[in-house]
Design a protein around this motif. Structure first.
Motif, PDB file in Angstrom:
ATOM      1  N   SER A 170     -11.610  -3.193 -40.186  1.00  0.00           N
ATOM      2  CA  SER A 170      -9.909  -2.705 -39.925  1.00  0.00           C
ATOM      3  C   SER A 170      -9.978  -3.236 -42.076  1.00  0.00           C
ATOM      4  N   ILE A 171      -9.605  -4.562 -42.232  1.00  0.00           N
ATOM      5  CA  ILE A 171      -9.921  -4.073 -44.053  1.00  0.00           C
ATOM      6  C   ILE A 171     -10.182  -2.440 -44.818  1.00  0.00           C
ATOM      7  N   HIS A 172     -11.058  -2.497 -44.136  1.00  0.00           N
ATOM      8  CA  HIS A 172     -11.304  -1.077 -44.709  1.00  0.00           C
ATOM      9  C   HIS A 172      -9.983  -0.124 -44.736  1.00  0.00           C
ATOM     10  N   HIS A 173      -9.486  -0.041 -43.845  1.00  0.00           N
ATOM     11  CA  HIS A 173      -8.770   1.076 -43.119  1.00  0.00           C
ATOM     12  C   HIS A 173      -7.093   0.384 -43.936  1.00  0.00           C
ATOM     13  N   ALA A 174      -7.123  -1.036 -44.310  1.00  0.00           N
ATOM     14  CA  ALA A 174      -6.137  -1.902 -44.389  1.00  0.00           C
ATOM     15  C   ALA A 174      -5.976  -1.418 -45.887  1.00  0.00           C
ATOM     16  N   LEU A 175      -6.882  -1.908 -46.923  1.00  0.00           N
ATOM     17  CA  LEU A 175      -6.836  -2.145 -48.317  1.00  0.00           C
ATOM     18  C   LEU A 175      -7.402   0.205 -48.588  1.00  0.00           C
ATOM     19  N   LEU A 194     -12.377  -0.375 -55.891  1.00  0.00           N
ATOM     20  CA  LEU A 194     -13.799  -1.272 -56.442  1.00  0.00           C
ATOM     21  C   LEU A 194     -14.180  -1.722 -54.876  1.00  0.00           C
ATOM     22  N   ALA A 195     -13.054  -2.639 -54.684  1.00  0.00           N
ATOM     23  CA  ALA A 195     -13.556  -3.197 -53.926  1.00  0.00           C
ATOM     24  C   ALA A 195     -13.621  -2.181 -52.108  1.00  0.00           C
ATOM     25  N   VAL A 196     -12.730  -1.173 -52.668  1.00  0.00           N
ATOM     26  CA  VAL A 196     -12.438  -0.972 -50.750  1.00  0.00           C
ATOM     27  C   VAL A 196     -14.741  -0.526 -51.169  1.00  0.00           C
TER      28      VAL A 196
END
Length: 355
Positions: A170-175, A194-196
């Motif tokens: 979910s965080i991947h989508h949000a980022l 870079l974080a994604v």
């Protein structure tokens, strides 16, 4: 004859125009004057489900109500960029869970981008940018060397290093939505890119970096819904778990082997299938959970224990209705919902997949 705001929410065997309007009205009836959207009145609010319900309101054209929901988040953000996990009936002063769950915190970016795409309101995006920025920065403080995101912070400042696959997906989508907001504002965020990429690599290639929650259906479909797995990888994952989690004619199990199907997971799987280009199967899933609809309120029961033929728990939640409306909106071609969950135009970040 449908109205402009609900015509894309009409779906055979799922919603008529009247039913769609009733479901939207059911969510609005729960919303507090200050914009808060608890699960139902008297229960708690969590920031993720609050945002999901707000997105459904935007999909239905209720932009003012959705904006009030996002303004509630902006007003009540903690100084470190987080929100608490639960507030009793949406009362900010009455916190019932002081954990700061990273996927709850990050999800504001998905909602804000969806609202902007629904309205084209640049002033709204400007007002919400500080809250989105602070939320992302908080979440990335919990990113581990392997790319995964620790699942929560504590009130004493300690940070959990254990990661959840569903939460990180979910965080991947949000980022990616946060990066889209940054691009729209012409404020590049190379560290976020870079974080994604590191997070996507962990989700795709390193399941051992996440706590084992394989029994939960969300761990099955969320890497696809969150956009980390696409194409053949996505199709293979969904096919692999289909018979394990899908109960024909009833919906999707929340957790195996429990004989319990849930509306939220079912609607999210439908949205996942739509994103994969499998609209026919998505429609079948949505049709299969109409036994959870409460005709009087227009809302949906959280779940059904099919072994006992029992509705459980006895709660009609805004987020269950919201997830269904978003899945229907995607199938109906609502531009903002399709863009946010289709993912094709969202920034992908820098993927170190060669490692």
């Amino acid at each position: 004859m449908t109205t402009p705001r609900t015509e894309h929410l009409v779906l055979p065997g799922v919603l008529t125009a009247g039913q769609a309007a009733a479901t939207v009205a059911g969510i609005l009836a729960v919303q507090r004057e200050d914009g808060a959207l608890p699960w139902f009145r008297g229960h708690h609010l969590d920031p993720w489900d609050h945002t999901e319900a707000a997105m459904a309101l935007d999909a239905a054209g209720e932009h003012e109500a959705a904006e009030r929901a996002y303004e509630w988040l902006a007003r009540h953000q903690n100084e470190d960029g987080s929100w608490y996990a639960a507030y009793q009936d949406g009362e900010f002063a009455n916190v019932t869970d002081h954990g700061r769950e990273t996927n709850f915190v990050a999800y504001i970016a998905v909602g804000v981008w969806h609202h902007y795409l629904s309205t084209g309101d640049d002033a709204f995006l400007d007002r919400m940018w500080p809250a989105v920025y602070a939320a992302v920065e908080y979440v990335l403080r919990l990113q581990q060397p392997g790319g995964q995101i620790g699942w929560k912070g504590e009130d004493d400042g300690s940070l959990t290093t254990d990661a959840l696959l569903t939460g990180s997906s979910s965080i991947h989508h949000a980022l990616r939505c946060a990066l889209a907001i940054a691009e729209q504002r012409e404020e590049p965020q190379p560290d976020w890119e870079l974080a994604v990429g590191a997070l996507r690599h962990a989700i795709r290639r390193h399941p051992e970096r996440f706590l084992d929650k394989d029994r939960y259906s969300m761990d099955w479909y969320y890497p696809v819904l969150g956009g980390a797995l696409t194409g053949a990888e996505a199709k293979s994952r969904i096919e692999e778990g289909w018979e394990r989690f899908v109960v024909p004619g009833l919906g999707v199990r929340c957790v195996v082997p429990n004989p319990w199907v849930t509306g939220g997971e079912s609607a999210e799987l439908a949205l996942t299938l739509w994103a994969m280009g499998e609209s026919d199967r998505a429609l079948e899933i949505l049709q299969s959970i109409q036994h959870l609809r409460d005709a009087e309120s227009g809302l949906y029961w959280t779940g059904y224990v099919f072994e006992d033929e029992t509705i459980w728990p006895q709660e009609l939640t805004t987020w269950t209705a919201g997830s269904l409306l978003l899945a229907v909106a995607a199938l109906g071609g609502h531009d903002a919902t399709c863009t946010v969950f289709g993912g094709e135009t969202l920034p992908r970040g820098l993927d170190p997949d060669c490692c």
